[in-house]
Scaffold this motif. Structure first.
Motif, mmCIF file in Angstrom:
data_model
loop_
_atom_site.group_PDB
_atom_site.id
_atom_site.type_symbol
_atom_site.label_atom_id
_atom_site.label_comp_id
_atom_site.label_asym_id
_atom_site.label_seq_id
_atom_site.Cartn_x
_atom_site.Cartn_y
_atom_site.Cartn_z
ATOM 1 N N THR A 180 0.913 -1.325 -0.152
ATOM 2 C CA THR A 180 -0.030 0.155 0.153
ATOM 3 C C THR A 180 0.771 1.216 0.083
ATOM 4 O OG1 THR A 180 -0.028 0.081 2.376
ATOM 5 C CG2 THR A 180 -1.914 -1.154 1.248
ATOM 6 N N THR A 181 0.304 2.332 -0.587
ATOM 7 C CA THR A 181 1.042 3.638 -0.478
ATOM 8 C C THR A 181 -0.081 4.684 -0.322
ATOM 9 O OG1 THR A 181 2.623 5.183 -1.637
ATOM 10 C CG2 THR A 181 0.786 4.066 -2.956
ATOM 11 N N GLU A 182 0.339 5.806 0.354
ATOM 12 C CA GLU A 182 -0.598 6.879 0.417
ATOM 13 C C GLU A 182 -0.027 8.276 0.065
ATOM 14 O OE1 GLU A 182 -1.891 7.089 4.851
ATOM 15 O OE2 GLU A 182 -1.071 5.014 5.158
ATOM 16 N N ASP A 183 -0.869 9.054 -0.276
ATOM 17 C CA ASP A 183 -0.528 10.396 -0.567
ATOM 18 C C ASP A 183 -2.031 11.262 -0.498
ATOM 19 O OD1 ASP A 183 1.376 12.325 -1.802
ATOM 20 O OD2 ASP A 183 -0.273 12.276 -3.322
ATOM 21 N N LYS A 184 -1.603 12.559 0.221
ATOM 22 C CA LYS A 184 -2.971 13.386 0.473
ATOM 23 C C LYS A 184 -4.115 12.636 0.958
ATOM 24 C CE LYS A 184 -1.201 15.967 -3.421
ATOM 25 N NZ LYS A 184 -1.705 16.422 -4.952
ATOM 26 N N GLY A 185 -3.858 11.710 1.896
ATOM 27 C CA GLY A 185 -5.001 10.798 2.861
ATOM 28 C C GLY A 185 -5.625 9.923 2.044
ATOM 29 N N THR A 186 -5.121 9.535 0.959
ATOM 30 C CA THR A 186 -5.755 8.409 -0.134
ATOM 31 C C THR A 186 -4.655 7.395 -0.071
ATOM 32 O OG1 THR A 186 -5.208 9.618 -1.963
ATOM 33 C CG2 THR A 186 -7.301 9.972 -1.468
ATOM 34 N N MET A 187 -5.403 6.050 -0.152
ATOM 35 C CA MET A 187 -4.456 4.941 -0.415
ATOM 36 C C MET A 187 -4.882 4.256 -1.592
ATOM 37 S SD MET A 187 -4.498 1.558 -0.123
ATOM 38 C CE MET A 187 -6.197 0.859 0.779
ATOM 39 N N LEU A 188 -3.533 3.559 -2.132
ATOM 40 C CA LEU A 188 -3.968 2.651 -3.232
ATOM 41 C C LEU A 188 -3.038 1.453 -2.952
ATOM 42 C CD1 LEU A 188 -5.201 3.141 -6.307
ATOM 43 C CD2 LEU A 188 -3.047 3.667 -6.938
ATOM 44 N N ARG A 189 -3.174 0.172 -3.684
ATOM 45 C CA ARG A 189 -2.391 -0.941 -3.563
ATOM 46 C C ARG A 189 -1.605 -0.914 -4.896
ATOM 47 N NH1 ARG A 189 -7.580 -1.510 -2.148
ATOM 48 N NH2 ARG A 189 -8.299 -2.349 -0.148
ATOM 49 N N LEU A 190 -0.153 -1.243 -4.651
ATOM 50 C CA LEU A 190 0.590 -1.468 -5.628
ATOM 51 C C LEU A 190 1.028 -2.863 -5.707
ATOM 52 C CD1 LEU A 190 3.180 1.526 -4.911
ATOM 53 C CD2 LEU A 190 1.056 1.662 -6.381
ATOM 54 N N ILE A 191 0.604 -3.347 -6.993
ATOM 55 C CA ILE A 191 0.974 -4.874 -7.201
ATOM 56 C C ILE A 191 2.322 -5.004 -7.971
ATOM 57 C CG2 ILE A 191 -0.086 -6.964 -8.286
ATOM 58 C CD1 ILE A 191 -2.833 -6.153 -7.667
ATOM 59 N N SER A 192 3.160 -6.036 -7.481
ATOM 60 C CA SER A 192 4.492 -6.140 -8.148
ATOM 61 C C SER A 192 4.207 -7.024 -9.331
ATOM 62 C CB SER A 192 5.303 -6.742 -6.982
ATOM 63 O OG SER A 192 6.711 -7.163 -7.577
ATOM 64 N N VAL A 193 4.829 -6.559 -10.271
ATOM 65 C CA VAL A 193 4.811 -7.451 -11.760
ATOM 66 C C VAL A 193 6.450 -7.688 -11.846
ATOM 67 C CG1 VAL A 193 4.667 -7.131 -13.932
ATOM 68 C CG2 VAL A 193 3.115 -5.900 -12.780
ATOM 69 N N SER A 194 6.546 -9.008 -12.071
ATOM 70 C CA SER A 194 7.761 -9.680 -12.315
ATOM 71 C C SER A 194 8.472 -9.399 -13.639
ATOM 72 C CB SER A 194 7.678 -11.454 -12.065
ATOM 73 O OG SER A 194 8.931 -11.931 -12.207
ATOM 74 N N THR A 195 9.248 -8.568 -13.775
ATOM 75 C CA THR A 195 9.881 -8.032 -15.051
ATOM 76 C C THR A 195 10.830 -9.197 -15.441
ATOM 77 O OG1 THR A 195 11.600 -7.175 -13.679
ATOM 78 C CG2 THR A 195 9.986 -5.805 -14.415
ATOM 79 N N GLY A 196 11.140 -10.054 -14.718
ATOM 80 C CA GLY A 196 12.088 -11.032 -15.207
ATOM 81 C C GLY A 196 11.324 -12.294 -15.834
ATOM 82 N N LEU A 197 10.244 -12.583 -15.211
ATOM 83 C CA LEU A 197 9.485 -13.646 -15.800
ATOM 84 C C LEU A 197 8.327 -12.982 -16.920
ATOM 85 C CD1 LEU A 197 8.714 -16.660 -15.663
ATOM 86 C CD2 LEU A 197 6.554 -15.991 -14.079
ATOM 87 N N SER A 198 8.350 -11.696 -17.054
ATOM 88 C CA SER A 198 7.654 -11.223 -18.160
ATOM 89 C C SER A 198 8.469 -11.102 -19.400
ATOM 90 C CB SER A 198 7.011 -9.748 -18.120
ATOM 91 O OG SER A 198 6.400 -9.808 -16.575
ATOM 92 N N LYS A 199 9.584 -10.879 -19.210
ATOM 93 C CA LYS A 199 10.631 -10.821 -20.404
ATOM 94 C C LYS A 199 11.006 -12.540 -20.788
ATOM 95 C CE LYS A 199 13.203 -6.817 -18.852
ATOM 96 N NZ LYS A 199 14.689 -6.431 -18.370
ATOM 97 N N ALA A 200 10.872 -13.391 -19.733
ATOM 98 C CA ALA A 200 11.173 -14.559 -20.109
ATOM 99 C C ALA A 200 10.153 -15.413 -21.007
ATOM 100 C CB ALA A 200 11.192 -15.695 -18.793
ATOM 101 N N PHE A 201 8.867 -14.795 -20.853
ATOM 102 C CA PHE A 201 7.830 -15.548 -21.688
ATOM 103 C C PHE A 201 7.779 -15.001 -23.092
ATOM 104 C CE2 PHE A 201 4.902 -16.359 -17.967
ATOM 105 C CZ PHE A 201 4.338 -17.339 -18.165
#
Length: 626
Positions: free
Chosen positions: A164-185
């Motif tokens: 999670t990350t916050e800014d100006k009183g609001t929250m958002l979820r950040l989902i991690s994308v695997s760059t290594g596996l994305s390239k491997a595909f």
């Protein structure tokens, strides 16, 4: 083999076309191959499709879209939101960012009867300021590359899951994308198998993002065949991306201020997509021109008319206008630059029509947002931006009837393209290569600030720029008083440019005075382009400069882009014509990025003596000038 939990996000990009040609066959192939792929497998997928591509799918493949809608209802497909034209939010005003997101969300809701919960942009850019923007549009999560999260968390090991990350009183979820596996595909099998071994042996869901290429129909088919083959090598279980936040606990909080993204043309070590505005002046100037048109509309139009203009501006936020890439991917393609300004000038003309603009408009403002002011001059046919803080040269010369910005070349040295940048040169230069080198290195360029005057008449305006300019050589140092005078009519596509040079020192001067113009011309084509000096046709070889003495009239025409320019000199001049060669995607200096024209005269000035020079510039769509 350990069963891998996998979330696959497939996305497509808008395909650049100078003439707005829709890649119908490729889009049909994508729709059909996606259906076949999901029919053959039990895969769950998430999809990001820009609004323009989605509109084409609805039009040309309605049956496949209806089938997709059913899969969405079943939970096998998830539609992810974003910009309607896949824009990079940090570049643009919040009002336009929100409009991009809202328009895409509404279209997805209309077609699929679901509201997207996730946000995605194909450039993978992120800034903390996007948190509030996305939260206000009801997005619950976005995706960022794992290497950016790794740096923000100070880890050396791979990062999976969501934060999670916050800014100006609001929250958002950040989902991690695997760059290594994305390239491997998209790599060969051995590399793919090697990357699989690095994945965590736990119940964490690994997210990958894969672009489906819309280059041609066969490439779409090959992509899905390859994807199916790679998945057959895995003992896997697939989920939509939204399932990651539904089934897994948060990995904690992260302060990820910015993420560079990918495929932008920025070097390793860059930290934000905003560096494109610093490193590539062509991107920066297009961006500032875009913002200026939007400010103009905000200032002059009613809310109803403003909404029309903002709808027209949305396609100009597409990422290929702001990437530092070749081909149809970025600004290094002359066709991309031409298309950007043609569309932007069309928007400007629409603003002027809605405002009922007629006559001349002069605005002194910080057009470039660099802390200094420039002079913008605008009539019904022309608009010019004059940078009087740097010698009163032109940063743009827009000919509205043809929708072209004539000062639209690209220099490999990272410097800006200019119009009527003045130079003094020593008289010891005598060869074509010598003049070309002297102009290119700009050691004699007159770039000291100018004072300005604006004198209005009933049908015209006179812009006078006064400055003290220094020209130094190993032997001497001269100071010149330079008066530079632009005269424009309120309704004509023409202007006069006059100079008065005064030697302000007590040393005689003998050398050359000239002015440099960098046109964004295409590679010379005798069938569609014309060049004449004193009525005689001139042929250009792409990488060969020519020097023509005693020119009284120079004519240039591009029949394909529908513009013609005529230069009439009040005193015969020398003309140096030098194609501007830039690197192309093959790292070879074969791409013509413009034409440098240097007009110059012999000047001999005794102490306190003056001389006058000048020219008239006329523009039209064809060679007939009234």
């Amino acid at each position: 083999m350990y069963k891998i939990k996998l979330s696959i996000l497939l996305f497509v990009k808008d395909v650049f076309s100078p003439l707005n040609v829709i890649p119908v066959e490729e889009i049909k192939s994508f729709s059909k191959e996606l259906k076949l792929f999901l029919d053959r497998t039990s895969i769950r997928l998430s999809l990001y499709i820009p609004g323009s591509v989605l509109e084409a799918m609805v039009k040309y493949t309605p049956q496949e879209v209806a089938w997709m809608k059913a899969r969405v209802q079943e939970g096998r497909l998830e539609l992810i939101g974003g910009g309607f034209y896949d824009s990079m939010p940090p570049f643009f005003p919040s009002r336009l960012q929100s409009l991009q997101l809202k328009k895409h969300r509404q279209y997805i809701t209309k077609i699929f009867q679901v509201e997207p919960s996730g946000y995605f942009n194909s450039s993978m850019v992120w800034e903390i300021g996007m948190t509030e923007l996305l939260a206000l549009q009801s997005f619950k999560y976005t995706l960022v590359n794992d290497d950016n999260l790794q740096v923000a968390l100070g880890r050396s090991t791979p990062v999976f899951g969501w934060f999670t990350t916050e800014d100006k009183g609001t929250m958002l979820r950040l989902i991690s994308v695997s760059t290594g596996l994305s390239k491997a595909f998209i790599e060969k099998v051995p590399f793919f198998e090697e990357e699989i071994q690095k994945l965590p042996k736990n119940d964490k869901c690994v997210v990958v993002s894969l672009e489906v290429p819309l280059d041609e129909s066969t490439s779409v088919s090959s992509f899905f065949t390859s994807l199916e083959e790679k998945l057959a090598l895995l003992d896997h279980q697939t989920w939509t991306v939204s399932h990651v936040i539904e089934q897994q606990m948060t990995e904690g909080k992260v302060n990820l201020v910015s993420a560079l993204g990918s495929n932008l043309g920025l070097p390793i070590g860059a930290h934000s997509c905003r560096e494109l505005l610093i490193r590539r002046p062509e991107i920066n100037f297009l961006h500032k021109s875009f913002l200026a048109v939007h400010r103009y509309a905000l200032e002059k139009l009613s809310e109803e008319d403003l909404e029309k203009i903002e709808e027209m501006l949305l396609p100009l936020m597409a990422p290929f206008f702001y990437r530092d890439l070749y081909g149809n991917q970025g600004i290094k393609n002359p066709g991309v630059r031409w298309k950007a300004y043609k569309d932007l000038i069309t928007v400007l003309l629409t603003v002027e029509s809605l405002e009922s603009f007629d006559g001349l408009r002069i605005e002194v403002s910080d057009f470039l947002l660099d802390g200094q002011k420039q002079v913008w001059v605008n009539n019904s046919d022309l608009s010019l931006l004059i940078d009087h803080g740097r010698g009163a040269y032109l940063r743009s010369l827009n000919y509205k009837p043809s929708g072209v910005n004539l000062i639209n070349a690209m220099r490999d040295d990272g410097d800006i393209s200019v119009g009527f940048l003045d130079h003094f040169l020593p008289n010891k230069i005598s060869s074509v290569s010598g003049f070309q080198s002297a102009v290119e290195d700009r050691s004699g360029a007159l770039i000291f600030p100018c004072d300005y005057e604006v004198k209005r008449e009933s049908e015209s305006v006179h812009l006078l720029f006064h400055s003290e300019q220094i020209f130094s050589s190993p032997e001497t140092k001269h100071i010149f008083h330079v008066d530079k005078h632009f005269s424009l009519h309120s309704k004509h596509a023409s202007f006069d440019l006059d100079y008065r040079l005064t030697n302000s020192t007590y040393l005689d001067f003998k050398g050359y005075f000239g002015t440099e113009l960098e046109l964004g011309m295409r590679g010379f084509d005798a069938k569609t382009q014309l060049m004449k000096i004193n009525g005689k046709k001139i042929s250009l070889v792409d990488d060969v400069s020519i020097l023509y003495p005693n020119a009284e009239v120079l004519e240039l025409q591009d029949r394909l882009l529908a513009w013609f320019t005529r230069f009439e000199f009040k005193r015969p001049t020398r003309v140096l014509l030098s194609p501007i060669m830039g690197m192309n995607q093959f790292a070879s200096p074969q791409a013509v990025q413009g034409l440098r024209i240097f007009f110059f005269w012999d000047v001999e000035l005794s102490a306190l003596e003056s001389d006058s020079l000048g020219m008239k510039i006329k523009l039209s769509k064809r060679r007939v000038l009234l």
